[in-house]
Design an enzyme around this catalytic site. Structure first.
Site, mmCIF file in Angstrom:
data_model
loop_
_atom_site.group_PDB
_atom_site.id
_atom_site.type_symbol
_atom_site.label_atom_id
_atom_site.label_comp_id
_atom_site.label_asym_id
_atom_site.label_seq_id
_atom_site.Cartn_x
_atom_site.Cartn_y
_atom_site.Cartn_z
ATOM 1 N N CYS A 12 -4.293 1.354 3.890
ATOM 2 C CA CYS A 12 -3.315 2.170 4.227
ATOM 3 C C CYS A 12 -2.145 1.309 4.685
ATOM 4 O O CYS A 12 -2.258 0.162 4.425
ATOM 5 C CB CYS A 12 -3.718 2.739 5.663
ATOM 6 S SG CYS A 12 -5.103 3.941 5.694
ATOM 7 N N GLY A 39 -0.870 2.661 -0.038
ATOM 8 C CA GLY A 39 -1.743 4.010 -0.133
ATOM 9 C C GLY A 39 -0.892 5.049 -0.844
ATOM 10 O O GLY A 39 0.272 5.306 -0.357
ATOM 11 N N ASN A 114 -4.119 1.229 9.807
ATOM 12 C CA ASN A 114 -4.570 0.305 8.685
ATOM 13 C C ASN A 114 -5.540 -0.703 8.875
ATOM 14 O O ASN A 114 -5.613 -1.429 9.940
ATOM 15 C CB ASN A 114 -3.216 -0.352 8.053
ATOM 16 C CG ASN A 114 -3.540 -1.367 6.899
ATOM 17 O OD1 ASN A 114 -2.508 -2.351 6.879
ATOM 18 N ND2 ASN A 114 -4.299 -1.078 6.062
ATOM 19 N N GLY A 115 -6.718 -0.582 8.073
ATOM 20 C CA GLY A 115 -7.778 -1.378 8.275
ATOM 21 C C GLY A 115 -9.116 -0.432 8.384
ATOM 22 O O GLY A 115 -9.011 0.449 7.798
ATOM 23 N N TYR A 254 -2.875 -9.794 -3.979
ATOM 24 C CA TYR A 254 -2.670 -8.718 -4.843
ATOM 25 C C TYR A 254 -1.850 -7.550 -3.834
ATOM 26 O O TYR A 254 -1.226 -6.605 -4.461
ATOM 27 C CB TYR A 254 -4.065 -8.102 -5.364
ATOM 28 C CG TYR A 254 -3.745 -6.792 -5.917
ATOM 29 C CD1 TYR A 254 -3.212 -6.450 -7.192
ATOM 30 C CD2 TYR A 254 -4.199 -5.568 -5.343
ATOM 31 C CE1 TYR A 254 -3.170 -5.114 -7.670
ATOM 32 C CE2 TYR A 254 -4.145 -4.469 -5.894
ATOM 33 C CZ TYR A 254 -3.643 -4.138 -7.009
ATOM 34 O OH TYR A 254 -3.528 -3.201 -7.675
#
Ligand code: SF4
Length: 473
Positions: A12, A39, A114-115, A254
């Site tokens: 996310c 995302g 996020n995570g 990345y």
């Protein structure tokens, strides 16, 4: 979405805006769009004018989910937003964020995460009421429900009380009718940046590109173990845990956009350094260096710079494939990588190639790429990877694959070269990766390369080799 891409995916991205006398959701929209790469399954924004807190979210890309009228309806000076790719919890509307809840005292609360949380079993017990926890179809909804059940009238106080009970990776933005909030786990696994808007006000985003796009000046990162509240009075910062930084090294490899700027370096510079170091560690006699778009390009430039071998953009990306909801037919899907990349024959024909890619996960894409380059006439192909072999799954928010699916988990580089159809395969060392980031080794997570996990993971998740597969509704 196309299904042949076997690159790792981030779970996310999050944003938040506090902008007095402005339409905050419009700013948050642009911020969110710039972190779309984090995302692509769902997108959402919430906004408040101080009286009413509204949420609009749906499956799909930011530009598809929002139009002028849906954005105009999100009135108010504060807003938070979220883009999602699912690792824990399935790809369904209910798991799209921001997640909304209302506390017992009637305070509306929205959360964007996020995570990945690694103690979801414990969180269910802390919620206590099985009926409540059974409704949670993702780790983020478990956290939202826990915040709701423990809410004590002050959202910041509640965060400071609840977050020490939560294990795993979390960069959060939240809002109620009064303020926006942000928090980052004590290891700071995922990024979260704070910026100042030119006309006053504040913006938070997973990456600095989310600040740049709305003209904000980067102020700082949210510290690991810090929770903040932002309103008209400014920023109130509280520490809920001692910081023990373990930033995700894969963000450099990345996940993050090349223009994301950390305190130490830009992601582009880190990738360029990875390529330079790869040239030192894996010198090859070749005619041309090519990068696999997009994230292999910077490392390929670094390799070419250090080795003196010319760099060429010999792979053309079909940029808009995968950004449509027209599903490819089975026949088209079998074309695999050709849907995404096309070789430029006269840059490849008869040449000895160094091909630089950022990572190899399952190997399907690399195998197709080697075949495509051979058909374009490559004489030799040396596939060099600007990160160490990915041998272990990630439990902190990157969808890699289970260990059984990871090609590097039990193949030597010689076996891999044979399997993929390359003349040789070479990887950057863990030390080389760490050095290229400019960060101290102890401040990075490199668990997917080493198997040394810095944050405890519940046995059920570890045994499954993946984050907890949260139940279906
Ligand atoms: S395991 Fe790998 S992908 Fe996951 S947080 Fe650590 S470095 Fe990043």
């Amino acid at each position: 979405m196309t299904t042949f891409d076997d690159k790792p995916k981030d779970e996310c991205g999050v944003v938040a805006v506090f902008a007095p006398e402005q339409h905050a959701a419009k700013l948050a929209f642009y911020s969110l769009q710039s972190i779309q790469h984090r995302g692509q399954e769902s997108a959402g924004l919430a906004a408040s004018d101080g009286q009413h807190l509204l949420v609009h979210k749906d499956m799909g890309l930011v530009a598809r989910v929002f139009d002028e009228s849906s954005l105009a309806a999100l009135e108010g000076h504060l807003s938070i937003g979220h883009v999602r790719y699912s690792t824990a919890g399935s790809s369904i509307w209910a798991n799209a964020q921001p997640a909304f809840t209302e506390t017992a005292s009637g305070t509306p609360l929205v959360l964007a995460h996020n995570g990945n949380l690694t103690n979801t079993g414990e969180l269910r017990e802390l919620i206590g009421d099985p009926q409540e926890s059974d409704k949670c179809t993702s780790d983020s909804l478990l956290l939202t429900t826990l915040l709701k059940t423990r809410h004590n009238g002050s959202t910041l106080d509640t965060l400071v009380e609840v977050l020490p009970l939560v294990t795993g990776a979390f960069s959060l933005t939240l809002a109620d009718n009064q303020a926006i909030y942000a928090a980052r786990d004590p290891h700071g696994v995922r990024p979260l940046m704070l910026g100042r808007l030119p006309d006053g006000g504040w913006v938070l985003a997973s990456e600095t590109c989310g600040l740049d796009i709305v003209g904000a000046i980067v102020v700082r990162e949210i510290e690991p173990g810090e929770a903040i509240r932002i309103d008209e009075q400014g920023i109130e910062s509280r520490r809920f845990a001692e910081p023990t930084p373990k930033f995700c090294a894969f963000e450099y490899v990345y996940i993050a956009r090349p223009d994301h700027q950390t305190a130490e370096t830009s992601v582009y510079r880190a990738r360029f350094e990875m390529g330079k170091m790869l040239a030192e560690q894996y010198p090859v006699n070749a005619d041309v260096v090519i990068g696999v778009p997009d994230s292999g390009a910077a490392a390929a430039s670094g390799y070419a710079f250090a080795s003196g071998i010319p760099y060429a953009e010999a792979l053309q990306k079909n940029r808009y494939v995968g950004r449509t909801f027209i599903q490819p037919t089975q026949a088209l899907r079998q074309l695999g990588i050709r849907m995404k990349l096309n070789p430029i024959h006269d840059m490849i024909d008869g040449k000895r190639l160094v091909v630089v890619d950022d990572s190899i996960v399952r190997g399907n894409t690399s195998r197709q790429l080697m075949d495509m380059l051979r058909r374009a006439g490559a004489k030799e192909i040396h596939l060099l990877v600007s990160s160490p072999p990915v041998k272990w799954p990630c439990f902190y928010g990157i969808d890699m694959a289970s260990r059984a699916e990871l090609i590097a988990a039990d193949m030597t580089t010689a076996q891999m070269a044979e399997y993929l159809g390359a003349d040789s395969v070479g990887y950057l060392s863990v030390e080389g990766l760490i050095k290229s980031t400019g960060r101290a080794a102890k401040s990075l997570c490199v668990a997917c390369f080493t198997g040394e996990y810095p944050i405890a993971v519940e046995d059920s998740q570890m045994l499954a080799g993946r984050p907890e597969p949260i139940r279906q509704p």
